[in-house]
Design an enzyme around this catalytic site. Structure first.
Site, PDB file in Angstrom:
ATOM      1  CB  CYS A  72       6.603  -4.393   9.603  1.00  0.00           C
ATOM      2  SG  CYS A  72       7.696  -3.134  10.541  1.00  0.00           S
ATOM      3  CD  GLU A  77      -2.978  -1.137   2.273  1.00  0.00           C
ATOM      4  OE1 GLU A  77      -4.011  -1.156   2.054  1.00  0.00           O
ATOM      5  OE2 GLU A  77      -2.387  -0.969   3.321  1.00  0.00           O
ATOM      6  CB  CYS A  86      -0.540   7.069  11.462  1.00  0.00           C
ATOM      7  SG  CYS A  86       0.103   8.740  10.980  1.00  0.00           S
ATOM      8  CB  CYS A 121       2.627   7.836   3.205  1.00  0.00           C
ATOM      9  SG  CYS A 121       2.981   6.701   4.478  1.00  0.00           S
ATOM     10  CB  CYS A 132       4.742  -1.219  17.062  1.00  0.00           C
ATOM     11  SG  CYS A 132       6.366  -0.563  16.667  1.00  0.00           S
ATOM     12  CB  CYS A 165       1.637  -0.659  14.150  1.00  0.00           C
ATOM     13  SG  CYS A 165       1.908  -0.260  12.449  1.00  0.00           S
TER      14      CYS A 165
HETATM   15  N1  SAH Z   1       8.243   1.457  11.005  1.00  0.00           N
HETATM   16  C1  SAH Z   1       8.596   2.935  10.984  1.00  0.00           C
HETATM   17  C2  SAH Z   1       7.708   3.708   9.928  1.00  0.00           C
HETATM   18  C3  SAH Z   1       6.121   3.026   9.581  1.00  0.00           C
HETATM   19  S1  SAH Z   1       5.122   3.663  10.716  1.00  0.00           S
HETATM   20  C4  SAH Z   1       8.318   3.567  12.413  1.00  0.00           C
HETATM   21  O1  SAH Z   1       7.956   2.968  13.190  1.00  0.00           O
HETATM   22  O2  SAH Z   1       8.185   4.774  12.354  1.00  0.00           O
HETATM   23  C5  SAH Z   1       4.656   5.321  10.649  1.00  0.00           C
HETATM   24  C6  SAH Z   1       4.168   6.188  11.928  1.00  0.00           C
HETATM   25  O3  SAH Z   1       2.895   5.781  12.198  1.00  0.00           O
HETATM   26  C7  SAH Z   1       5.188   5.809  13.022  1.00  0.00           C
HETATM   27  O4  SAH Z   1       5.366   7.092  13.645  1.00  0.00           O
HETATM   28  C8  SAH Z   1       4.112   4.818  13.759  1.00  0.00           C
HETATM   29  O5  SAH Z   1       4.765   4.559  15.119  1.00  0.00           O
HETATM   30  C9  SAH Z   1       2.973   5.425  13.638  1.00  0.00           C
HETATM   31  N2  SAH Z   1       1.743   4.632  13.882  1.00  0.00           N
HETATM   32  C10 SAH Z   1       1.632   3.198  13.691  1.00  0.00           C
HETATM   33  N3  SAH Z   1       0.398   2.760  14.155  1.00  0.00           N
HETATM   34  C11 SAH Z   1      -0.335   3.760  14.506  1.00  0.00           C
HETATM   35  C12 SAH Z   1      -1.568   4.132  15.043  1.00  0.00           C
HETATM   36  N4  SAH Z   1      -2.372   2.942  15.066  1.00  0.00           N
HETATM   37  N5  SAH Z   1      -2.095   5.190  15.225  1.00  0.00           N
HETATM   38  C13 SAH Z   1      -1.197   6.297  14.993  1.00  0.00           C
HETATM   39  N6  SAH Z   1       0.068   6.266  14.823  1.00  0.00           N
HETATM   40  C14 SAH Z   1       0.599   5.115  14.430  1.00  0.00           C
END
Ligand code: SAH
Length: 353
Positions: free
Chosen positions: A110, A90, A331, A103, A114, A117
Site C-alpha cells: 500500500c 491476505e 483491522c 475482507c 497510515c 496500519c
Molecule cells: N486503504 C483503505 C482500506 C484498507 S484499511 C482505507 O484506508 O480505508 C481498512 C480499515 O482498517 C481502515 O478504516 C483503516 O483505517 C483501518 N485500520 C488500519 N489499521 C488499523 C489499526 N491498527 N487498528 C484499527 N483499524 C485500522
C-alpha cells in the site's frame, strides 16, 4: 496470457466476438467460472471441444493456491494466497449472524503510509487485477463450501488507488450471472482519495462507501494519515456530501480510537460538529496495536463514552466487534508476506519485521 477472470460479462462478450464466436457463449463461460466455480476449461461441458481448445490458447484461468490458513477462536479465517507471481496476499473470512463477510485485498502492499496500519512500511509491489480480486472470493468459497454474502474492500491496499480494477471486480461480483452479490452488500473503504470519491459517485453502483476518517483536525489527521496533506478534511467532507447527494447512500465513517490521541470528549464534540446533518454512520474501531506502532487502544470505558456522546448528539455510532485479533486478522493487521523463492514454494517469510 490473459486471465479470463479479469473480464466483466460485457467485455467477455466482446472478446468472444473477436474470435468469431456468438456472445451467448460468453454468458455460458462466465457462469461456469463465477457460478459453477470450475477451475479449468475442460469442465465447461456445454462448450465444444474445439472452442475449449481455442480458449486455452488465448486465456488462463487463474486459481490461487492456499499457502497458509489460520483459524481464530471466533471462527474468523485468514488466508494467505499465492498470487502466482511469487507474491502473496491476505484475505479474511468473517462470520456474522447475518452471513459471511469477506475482507479482500486490492493491492500487493500500500502507498498510503497510515501510521497505525501494519500494511504500512512494506514496499508497494503492484495493484491486483480484477480477476485477482474476485479470485479471493472464489477461492474462499471453494475451500469452505460456504456462500459469501458481503464483500468489504478493507484488506491490504487502497481500493481507490486501483480504481478501474476494483470497479471492474465489483461489476463481476455484482452481476446476477456472476457472483450475484448485491451492491448494497459491497463496501469500499478509502483513506480519502478525493477525486476518486467524486468519480465513484458517478458510477451508478450503489455500494457502501466507508471513509477512514480517524481524526477531526488536519493537524491530527495528517500525523496519522499522510494522505491528509494532499486531501485535507474539508475537501474530503465536501466530496462525501457530493457522494451522498448523488447516490442517496449513507456513508460510513471509520474512526479508530487511540488512547490520548483522538479519544477524548473534545474529539467527540468536533466529530459531531463535522458530521452534523450528514446521512452517515460512525464505526468506532478500538485501534489494534501493531508492532512498533506508537498508537495504543483506548480503554473500553473511553470507547463507550465516545460512542454515547455521538449517539446523544444525533450521530449514529456503533463499536465494531473485534474479530480475528488472535490470528493478526483484525483491522490494520494484514500485511503482505513474501514468498521465499527457494524452490519449495511454501516457505514464508515476512517482508518486514
Ligand atoms: N486503504 C483503505 C482500506 C484498507 S484499511 C482505507 O484506508 O480505508 C481498512 C480499515 O482498517 C481502515 O478504516 C483503516 O483505517 C483501518 N485500520 C488500519 N489499521 C488499523 C489499526 N491498527 N487498528 C484499527 N483499524 C485500522
Amino acid at each position: 496470457m490473459k486471465n479470463i477472470k479479469d473480464y466483466n460479462l460485457e467485455e467477455l462478450k466482446q472478446e468472444l466476438v473477436k474470435i468469431g464466436e456468438k456472445p451467448f457463449r460468453a454468458e455460458q463461460i462466465f457462469k461456469w467460472i463465477f457460478q459453477e466455480k470450475v477451475k479449468s476449461f475442460d469442465e465447461m461441458t456445454n462448450i465444444s471441444l474445439e472452442l475449449r481448445e481455442k480458449l486455452k490458447k488465448e486465456y488462463t484461468i487463474c486459481n490461487f493456491n492456499i499457502l497458509k490458513k489460520q483459524e481464530s477462536k471466533d471462527g474468523t479465517i485468514k488466508y494467505l494466497f499465492d498470487v502466482l507471481d511469487g507474491n502473496a496476499i491476505e484475505t479474511v473470512l468473517m462470520s456474522y449472524h447475518h452471513g459471511y463477510s469477506i475482507c479482500v485485498s486490492s493491492q500487493i502492499g500500500c502507498k498510503m503510509g497510515c501510521k497505525f496500519c501494519a500494511s504500512t512500511g512494506i514496499n508497494f509491489i503492484r495493484s491486483l487485477t480484477s480477476g485477482e480480486i474476485v479470485e479471493q472470493i472464489l477461492a474462499v468459497e471453494q475451500d469452505t463450501g460456504i456462500r459469501i454474502s458481503n464483500v468489504v474492500f478493507m484488506g491490504i491496499g487502497e481500493p481507490l488507488d486501483n480504481y478501474d480494477n476494483v470497479i471492474n471486480a465489483i461489476r463481476i461480483i455484482n452481476n446476477p450471472k456472476g457472483l450475484n452479490i448485491g451492491a448494497r452488500h459491497i463496501s469500499i473503504s478509502t483513506s480519502g482519495l478525493v477525486p476518486k470519491i467524486y468519480k465513484l459517485a458517478e458510477e451508478n453502483i450503489p455500494c457502501t462507501l466507508s471513509i477512514s476518517l480517524h481524526a477531526t483536525t488536519n493537524e491530527k489527521r495528517s500525523k496519522m494519515m499522510p494522505v491528509n496533506d494532499a486531501y485535507p478534511i474539508e475537501e474530503l467532507i465536501k466530496a462525501c456530501k457530493d457522494y451522498i447527494k448523488k447516490t442517496n447512500r449513507r456513508i460510513s465513517f471509520e474512526y479508530a480510537l487511540a488512547k490520548d490521541n483522538n479519544d477524548n470528549k473534545e474529539d467527540a464534540k468536533e466529530l459531531v460538529h463535522l458530521l452534523k446533518g450528514m446521512l452517515c454512520h460512525v464505526n468506532l474501531i478500538p485501534i489494534n496495536k501493531i508492532e512498533n506502532g506508537s498508537f495504543t487502544k483506548s480503554s473500553n470505558e473511553n470507547i463507550m463514552k465516545f460512542r454515547d456522546y455521538l449517539n446523544d448528539h444525533g450521530i449514529v455510532a456503533t463499536i465494531r466487534r473485534e474479530l480475528g485479533s488472535d490470528i493478526d486478522a483484525a483491522c490494520g493487521q494484514l500485511r503482505r508476506k513474501n514468498l521465499r523463492q527457494n524452490g519449495d514454494g511454501a516457505n514464508l517469510s515476512q517482508s518486514v519485521k
